[in-house]
Write a protein that holds these residues in place. Structure first.
Motif, short mmCIF file in Angstrom:
data_model
loop_
_atom_site.label_atom_id
_atom_site.label_comp_id
_atom_site.label_asym_id
_atom_site.label_seq_id
_atom_site.Cartn_x
_atom_site.Cartn_y
_atom_site.Cartn_z
N LEU A 18 55.96 57.03 71.00
CA LEU A 18 55.39 56.16 72.03
C LEU A 18 55.34 54.72 71.54
O LEU A 18 55.70 53.78 72.26
CB LEU A 18 53.99 56.64 72.40
N GLY A 19 54.89 54.52 70.30
CA GLY A 19 54.84 53.16 69.76
C GLY A 19 56.20 52.52 69.69
O GLY A 19 56.35 51.32 69.98
N ALA A 20 57.23 53.30 69.34
CA ALA A 20 58.59 52.75 69.28
C ALA A 20 59.12 52.44 70.67
O ALA A 20 59.79 51.43 70.87
CB ALA A 20 59.51 53.75 68.56
N ALA A 21 58.83 53.33 71.64
CA ALA A 21 59.28 53.08 73.01
C ALA A 21 58.70 51.78 73.54
O ALA A 21 59.39 50.99 74.20
CB ALA A 21 58.88 54.25 73.90
N ARG A 22 57.44 51.55 73.26
CA ARG A 22 56.80 50.31 73.73
C ARG A 22 57.37 49.09 73.01
O ARG A 22 57.64 48.06 73.64
CB ARG A 22 55.29 50.40 73.52
N SER A 23 57.55 49.19 71.72
CA SER A 23 58.08 48.05 70.96
C SER A 23 59.44 47.64 71.47
O SER A 23 59.70 46.47 71.74
CB SER A 23 58.15 48.42 69.48
N LEU A 24 60.33 48.62 71.63
CA LEU A 24 61.69 48.32 72.07
C LEU A 24 61.74 47.98 73.56
O LEU A 24 62.44 47.05 73.98
CB LEU A 24 62.60 49.52 71.77
N ASP A 286 53.01 60.91 48.84
CA ASP A 286 54.12 61.32 49.70
C ASP A 286 54.99 60.12 50.07
O ASP A 286 54.54 58.97 50.01
CB ASP A 286 53.61 61.94 51.01
N MET A 287 56.20 60.43 50.53
CA MET A 287 57.09 59.44 51.13
C MET A 287 57.50 59.99 52.50
O MET A 287 57.99 61.11 52.61
CB MET A 287 58.32 59.21 50.25
N ASN A 288 57.28 59.21 53.55
CA ASN A 288 57.58 59.63 54.92
C ASN A 288 58.77 58.82 55.45
O ASN A 288 58.60 57.67 55.86
CB ASN A 288 56.37 59.44 55.81
N PRO A 289 59.97 59.42 55.47
CA PRO A 289 61.19 58.67 55.81
C PRO A 289 61.47 58.65 57.31
O PRO A 289 62.54 59.04 57.77
CB PRO A 289 62.28 59.44 55.04
N ARG A 290 60.51 58.17 58.09
CA ARG A 290 60.65 58.09 59.55
C ARG A 290 59.46 57.28 60.08
O ARG A 290 58.65 56.79 59.31
CB ARG A 290 60.71 59.49 60.17
N LEU A 291 59.38 57.16 61.40
CA LEU A 291 58.22 56.52 62.00
C LEU A 291 56.95 57.23 61.53
O LEU A 291 56.90 58.45 61.49
CB LEU A 291 58.31 56.59 63.52
N TRP A 292 55.91 56.47 61.19
CA TRP A 292 54.66 57.07 60.76
C TRP A 292 53.62 56.87 61.87
O TRP A 292 53.81 56.09 62.81
CB TRP A 292 54.19 56.46 59.44
N GLY A 293 52.51 57.58 61.77
CA GLY A 293 51.56 57.63 62.87
C GLY A 293 51.01 56.30 63.33
O GLY A 293 50.84 56.07 64.52
N TRP A 294 50.72 55.40 62.39
CA TRP A 294 50.04 54.15 62.73
C TRP A 294 50.98 52.95 62.75
O TRP A 294 50.54 51.81 62.66
CB TRP A 294 48.89 53.89 61.75
N HIS A 295 52.28 53.18 62.93
CA HIS A 295 53.22 52.05 62.83
C HIS A 295 52.99 51.00 63.91
O HIS A 295 53.37 49.84 63.75
CB HIS A 295 54.67 52.56 62.86
N SER A 296 52.37 51.38 65.05
CA SER A 296 52.13 50.39 66.10
C SER A 296 51.13 49.32 65.64
O SER A 296 51.09 48.21 66.20
CB SER A 296 51.64 51.06 67.38
N LEU A 297 50.32 49.64 64.63
CA LEU A 297 49.45 48.63 64.02
C LEU A 297 50.25 47.46 63.49
O LEU A 297 49.83 46.29 63.57
CB LEU A 297 48.65 49.27 62.88
N CYS A 298 51.42 47.75 62.95
CA CYS A 298 52.19 46.74 62.23
C CYS A 298 52.65 45.62 63.15
O CYS A 298 52.70 44.45 62.75
CB CYS A 298 53.37 47.40 61.53
N GLY A 299 53.00 45.96 64.41
CA GLY A 299 53.38 44.92 65.35
C GLY A 299 52.23 43.97 65.62
O GLY A 299 52.42 42.75 65.67
N ARG A 300 51.02 44.52 65.77
CA ARG A 300 49.83 43.66 65.98
C ARG A 300 49.59 42.78 64.76
O ARG A 300 49.13 41.65 64.88
CB ARG A 300 48.63 44.55 66.26
N ALA A 301 49.94 43.30 63.57
CA ALA A 301 49.73 42.54 62.33
C ALA A 301 50.85 41.55 62.05
O ALA A 301 50.77 40.80 61.08
CB ALA A 301 49.57 43.50 61.16
N PHE A 305 57.95 46.85 63.28
CA PHE A 305 59.01 47.59 62.59
C PHE A 305 60.11 48.14 63.51
O PHE A 305 61.29 48.02 63.18
CB PHE A 305 58.41 48.70 61.74
N PRO A 306 59.80 48.77 64.65
CA PRO A 306 60.90 49.26 65.49
C PRO A 306 61.83 48.14 65.97
O PRO A 306 63.06 48.31 66.01
CB PRO A 306 60.19 49.94 66.67
#
Length: 395
Positions: A18-24, A286-301, A305-306
C-alpha cells in the motif's frame, strides 16, 4: 539511459505494498497489484489501477503466471516490486526468466539469498566480524549444538517460505533447556530441522532495536536513513512494528555498509540491529531484502524509497535526500494495545506515550487522499486474527 518501465506491478497487497502504491501513484506512475487472500489493502487503494488475485501455486507456477500476465495484459517492460520475503525469493530464483519480460527492482538469487536465509546472514556477519547474537543450527543434534547457549533464547526459522505457527510468530522464546527441547521438537515437526535456528535472545524491547534502511546499486547505498522501532509486538523480537521514528544512529551505518558491499546488493533493504544492554554493543539481527513495514515513514522524513527506486530503474538521477530525525510512523490499531500492555507493565510512561503521539507522524494505513484502505483495516485485522486463532497460530 535505461528504458523507462510502463508501470509497476506490486507482488502483494499488504500495507507494505500500500505504501509503495501511494508513493508511485502520487507521481502518476501506473500501478497494478497482485493480491494474496486476506490482504486487500493495496488492492482497494485509489492508486492501484487494477488488482488481480495470485494463483495459489508454487514458485515456478507463479513465475510462469507472471510471464503469461505480461503477454496477455501488455505488461512487458513493467517493474516488478515484491512486498514480502516469499515474493522477493520467488523473483530472485526466477530472475533470468522474468527479466525477459519485466524490469527487476530486486537482486538475483546469488545475492539476495545472503539476506533471505538467516543462516547465511549470520555466516556473513561472522566473516565480516559484524557483532550478532549467538546463533546455532542444531540439525537434529540439539544437545551438542546448544551446550553453551545462554537463556533466554529463541527458536526461529531460517526462512519463512511456509506458513505455520513458528513462521507466523517469527520466533518462540524459551527460558530453560526443558522448554527449548519441547519447542525445538515442535518446530522440527513443522519444517525441515535444517531450517530451525536457536539463537540467544538479546534483552530489551523496541527502544533498543534500530534499523538501517537503504536503496543500493551494486553494494553502494544511493539513499539511506536510520530509525528506531520504539514499539513493536512482541516487545522482545518484534514480529511487527507499531511505532517507529527516525533517529541518528551512526553505529549501524558502518556494519551495514560492509554487509551490502560484500554481497554487492542492489535494491531496497532494511537491516535490523539491537543494542545489547549487557555490553552496549549494537548487534545484527536480520536483513530484509524487500519493502519493509514502516517504509512509508521514510517519505515523510524526506527519503521516499519507492519513488527513488523507480528513478533508479529508469536510469534517472536521484535527487539529494537527507532524512529528518524525529519523524514518526504509527499503526494505531496495533500500537494502542501494545502501548496499553507496556503501560500496565510499567515499561512505558504516560508522558512518554503522549509524546510519541505528537509531532510529524505518518499513519501506516490511513491517508486523507486514499481513505478506503484505512476504513477496511479493522475488518481485515479481525479476519486475519480469527483465522490465526482457528489454526492455533500466534496473534
Amino acid at each position: 539511459m535505461a528504458t523507462r518501465p510502463g508501470g509497476a506491478l506490486l507482488l502483494g497487497a499488504d500495507y507494505r505494498a500500500l505504501g509503495a502504491a501511494r508513493s508511485l501513484g502520487r507521481h502518476g506512475i501506473p500501478v497494478w497489484v497482485l493480491a494474496e487472500r486476506a490482504e486487500p489493502l493495496a488492492s482497494v487503494s485509489r492508486y492501484a489501477r487494477r488488482s488481480l488475485r495470485w494463483p495459489v501455486t508454487g514458485d515456478a507456477e507463479r513465475a510462469a503466471f507472471l510471464c503469461r500476465l505480461a503477454e496477455s495484459h501488455d505488461l512487458t517492460g513493467w517493474a516488478l516490486i515484491p512486498s514480502s520475503d516469499a515474493m522477493a525469493a520467488m523473483v530472485a530464483r526466477h530472475h533470468g526468466e522474468l527479466a525477459a519480460r519485466f524490469v527487476h527492482t530486486t537482486a538475483s538469487w546469488d545475492v539476495l539469498r545472503w539476506a533471505y536465509d538467516k543462516r547465511l546472514t549470520h555466516q556473513l556477519a561472522d566473516r565480516l566480524a559484524v557483532p550478532s547474537p549467538v546463533s546455532v543450527r542444531p540439525d537434529g543434534d540439539l544437545h551438542t549444538a546448544t551446550a553453551g547457549m545462554p537463556f533466554p533464547a529463541v527458536v526461529k526459522p531460517a526462512i519463512k517460505e511456509q506458513s505455520n505457527a513458528l513462521t507466523t510468530a517469527k520466533a518462540w522464546r524459551v527460558d530453560d533447556r526443558a522448554e527449548l527441547e519441547r519447542r525445538y521438537a515442535e518446530a522440527c515437526q513443522m519444517m525441515d530441522p535444517e531450517l530451525v535456528i536457536v539463537q540467544e535472545l538479546i534483552p530489551g524491547g523496541g527502544a533498543t532495536q534500530f534499523s538501517y534502511a537503504a536503496l543500493c546499486r551494486d553494494g553502494v547505498p544511493l539513499a539511506s536513513l536510520t530509525a528506531c522501532r520504539t514499539r513493536q509486538y512482541p516487545p522482545e523480537f518484534g514480529r511487527a512494528s507499531t511505532f517507529v521514528e527516525t533517529v541518528d544512529c551512526p553505529e549501524v551505518v558502518a556494519p551495514s555498509l560492509a554487509l551490502l558491499r560484500e554481497i554487492g546488493y542492489t535494491g531496497l533493504i532494511e537491516i535490523e540491529y539491537k543494542r545489547d544492554p549487557r555490553d552496549g554493543v549494537v548487534k545484527l539481527l536480520d536483513m530484509n531484502p524487500r519493502l519493509w513495514g514502516w517504509h512509508s515513514l521514510c517519505g515523510r522524513a524526506g527519503v521516499d524509497f519507492p519513488w527513488l527506486l523507480w528513478l533508479m530503474v529508469c536510469g534517472e538521477p536521484l535527487p539529494g535526500s537527507c532524512a529528518s530525525p524525529g519523524i514518526g510512523w504509527l499503526r494505531f490499531t496495533t500500537d494502542a494495545p501494545t502501548a496499553v500492555r507496556q503501560l500496565l507493565a510499567r515499561r512505558l510512561g504516560v508522558r512518554e506515550y503522549a509524546r510519541s503521539l505528537r509531532g510529524p507522524r505518518e499513519s501506516a494505513i490511513f491517508a486523507w487522499d486514499d481513505p478506503l484502505p484505512g476504513l477496511l483495516e479493522v475488518p481485515v485485522l479481525t479476519y486475519v486474527m480469527a483465522r490465526r486463532l482457528l489454526h492455533g497460530e500466534a496473534v
